[in-house]
Design an enzyme around this catalytic site. Structure first.
Site, short mmCIF file in Angstrom:
data_model
loop_
_atom_site.label_atom_id
_atom_site.label_comp_id
_atom_site.label_asym_id
_atom_site.label_seq_id
_atom_site.Cartn_x
_atom_site.Cartn_y
_atom_site.Cartn_z
CD GLU A 247 10.64 -1.61 10.73
OE1 GLU A 247 10.74 -1.59 11.98
OE2 GLU A 247 9.59 -1.41 10.13
CG ASP B 5 -0.34 -0.19 2.51
OD1 ASP B 5 -1.05 -0.16 3.53
OD2 ASP B 5 0.89 -0.40 2.54
#
Lengths: 336, 329
Positions: A286, A199
């Site tokens: 991350e 997205d």
């Protein structure tokens, strides 16, 4: 004498067949069968020969994936594959929801402009869905279609955001594993790995910036962390020394998934590095991968020393489907 | 003796047949795949294939750019400044770059062209016209108004139509002839368009229509086609509108627009009636040309992008520590 003749006869019978079998073995058929069987996770890789043939046979173990030229009027071809450019392996986890086809369509429209791009699309599903299979095939892109289902306890329940269980983790890890199984560290395959959610919005310049990554490169990302953009802090020497974020800037790597790219060699060199699945605090996903690969000092700042925005963390509204009602108003056979 | 002879002939026959079969198979293989190991090194083979591929793709590219004989598509996109504007325009441009003979008419809701859009369009690689038209204050949605309160983009679309009519009046000869075949489409900057959609709309005589996904509170809205004609619309929201169709669900031939100078969007129209206010000047339902496989395929989706959360940015700005405003987002 008759005995010799008999032996000769037997030899003459057997010889053609052995020749046939050996030649057949060396030819395309064996690799074709291997590809057809697929691996345990049910992968489908796109290996196609050049434009001269459109037969089903594929040339042997061609890791330099050459995409076929499509003559459909709809999609333009991806740019010609270059011998010089490193391949960008884009890993996109995706899941079924009403806007899925739309998101993947416009993402594909962007990727079709990027040379040497290999799209690794990983579905969060038990089986590869026909919708995605068809979409990938029709785009003409160079792709690999994988799937792995996130077990129920890991999945986000409805709209409830449980920040301890990041979505897409298992899918990204599967893609990393596929890369490690497909490429060996000795090969000269130059590649860059990028995690692209379906997205977000990506500029074309971004892909050219990341292509020169030696270890891990970083850049700003718009609309994350409740800010206009989050960005790495770069000193005068061109080294990253911190993170310009409000949300927990003391994370080892206070950066969004869309804000970094990793050289394939590094991924292959550290085969144990994966995203941590359990017990990861919100915003630390991350870091869970990057800290096993690099230190802050090794990061390469891109996008004009992290001063330009080349990727936006856009989110698509969930469409309000009130008028479908309980039984569904529209024809369920029409794919959206 | 007899037995032996028979056996001998059988063997000879068998040998001949298998040899012929082998030769045939080898010839087949030889044609299909050049990778017989020793004959050519793999690299040579790959670069040979690539060379061929490149040649063919160059050929196709030149063929595509020669495609000046297909009808032009004029896409009118109203846009306004907000955080996600550049992102939306960026991914929209990526789609449009694949469509031959597309002319993008971008109309900003602004008193004058903004640098962001100006620079963006210049770098996009597309053929475009950059216009602007400010929505009068009373018609404009205010901060906090729900999006359905007032129709958005009417003035900008009318400005696009005005530009087209001006161009139509000034054109002559071959240009004017080309305009006869052109098609006009109203594309909002947050929707999602498949490439096939543009090929469906390219050949429109009057007004062509097709389904739109994720609109009207449903998975998709669509015209219902019987015997090749549109008889009604399948929608769950206000089906009694004159034309219950979304802006993204139709395209109009330029000829029709040029021959009907009074056709425009009514900025005062009730929400959902904006499309009807325009179309009723031009056609009746009988005239609709159904596309997308007789309106059974969804080729465009009415996606909407979330407004990004700026809590922390707002807090920082209050302290005077906001992110660098010179960095364009």
């Amino acid at each position: 004498m008759p005995k010799r003749r008999d032996i000769l006869a037997i030899v003459l019978i057997v010889l053609p067949w052995t020749l046939l079998i050996t030649v057949w073995h060396q030819s395309a058929i064996a690799p074709l069968l291997a590809i057809r069987k697929g691996t345990n996770d049910g992968t489908e890789t796109r290996h196609d020969t050049g434009p001269a043939t459109d037969s089903k046979e594929y040339c042997s173990q061609d890791k330099d994936i050459v995409e076929v030229v499509r003559t459909e009027y709809v999609y333009t071809r991806p740019p010609p594959w270059s011998d010089v450019l490193p391949t960008i392996h884009v890993i996109t986890p995706t899941y079924s929801r009403p806007v899925q086809k739309a998101e993947l369509t416009r993402l594909a429209n962007t990727f079709l402009h990027v040379p040497n791009l290999h799209w690794i699309l990983v579905e969060d599903s038990q089986r590869r869905t026909p919708l995605v299979t068809r979409l990938l095939r029709e785009t003409g892109l160079n792709y690999t279609h994988l799937n792995v289902e996130t077990p129920r306890n890991y999945k986000l329940r409805g709209d409830m955001r449980d920040p301890r269980i990041p979505r897409g983790t298992m899918q990204r890890n599967l893609a990393l594993r596929w890369l490690r199984e497909t490429f060996n560290s000795n090969s000269s395959q130059a590649g860059i790995v990028y995690f692209a959610d379906d997205d977000n919005t990506y500029s074309l310049e971004l892909f050219e910036e990341m292509r020169s990554t030696r270890k891990v490169s970083v850049w700003p990302v718009a609309f994350v962390g409740g800010l206009r953009y989050e960005s790495p802090k770069v000193n005068a020497a061109g080294k990253v020394y911190g993170w310009k974020t409000v949300f927990d800037p003391h994370r080892p790597f206070a950066i969004d998934m869309a804000g970094f790219a990793i050289n394939l060699r590094l991924i292959l060199f550290k085969p144990q590095a994966y995203f941590k699945l359990r017990g990861v605090k919100g915003g630390y996903q991350e870091s869970s991968l990057l800290r096993e690969l690099v230190t802050l000092n090794d990061l390469e700042p891109k996008a004009a020393n992290c001063t330009k925005i080349l990727v936006w963390h856009t989110r698509t509204e969930k469409p309000v489907l009130v008028n479908e009602g309980k039984k569904g108003f529209t024809d369920p056979n029409v794919e959206i | 003796m007899r037995m032996r002879l028979r056996l001998k002939t059988v063997f000879v026959l068998y040998f001949m047949v298998s040899l012929l079969g082998l030769i045939y198979a080898l010839m087949q293989l030889g044609q299909r795949c050049d990778c017989r190991g020793h004959a050519m090194s793999k690299d040579q083979q790959i670069s040979q294939l690539r060379g061929e591929l490149q040649k063919l793709q160059e050929h196709i590219k030149t063929e595509l750019s020669k495609k000046t004989d297909v009808p032009k598509i004029y896409v009118i996109t109203p846009t306004y400044a907000r955080l996600v504007q550049k992102a939306e325009l960026t991914r929209l441009s990526h789609t449009f770059l694949h469509v031959p003979q597309l002319h993008w008419i971008v109309v900003e809701d602004a008193p004058q062209p903004t640098p962001l859009v100006t620079d963006f369009l210049a770098a996009s690689g597309l053929t475009y016209a950059h216009l602007h038209k400010l929505t009068p204050k009373d018609r404009k949605l205010q901060e906090g108004d729900p999006s359905w309160l007032k129709p958005r983009g009417a003035e900008q679309r009318n400005e696009g139509l005005r530009w087209l009519r001006e161009m139509g009046a000034a054109a002559e000869g071959k240009e004017a002839a080309a305009l006869e075949e052109a098609v006009v489409y109203f594309a909002d900057d947050d929707n999602t368009y498949s490439l096939q959609l543009f090929e469906e709309m390219r050949y429109t005589y009057r007004v062509s229509v097709w389904p739109v996904g994720l609109v009207g509170g449903m998975k998709f809205e669509r015209p219902v086609v019987e015997d090749g004609k549109v008889v009604r619309f399948h929608t769950g929201w206000h089906p009694n509108r004159p034309f219950p169709i979304d802006m993204a669900g139709f395209a109009v031939s330029l000829r029709l627009i040029l021959t009907n100078p009074q056709a425009r969007f009514d900025g005062d129209a009730q929400m959902g009636f904006l499309e009807s206010s325009f179309l009723q000047h031009l056609v009746t339902m009988d005239d609709f040309e159904p596309k997308a496989d007789l309106c059974t395929k969804v080729l465009v989706w009415h996606t909407r992008t979330e407004k990004p959360k700026m809590k922390r940015e707002d807090a920082l700005q209050k302290q005077g520590l906001g992110s660098d405003p010179d960095v364009e987002v």
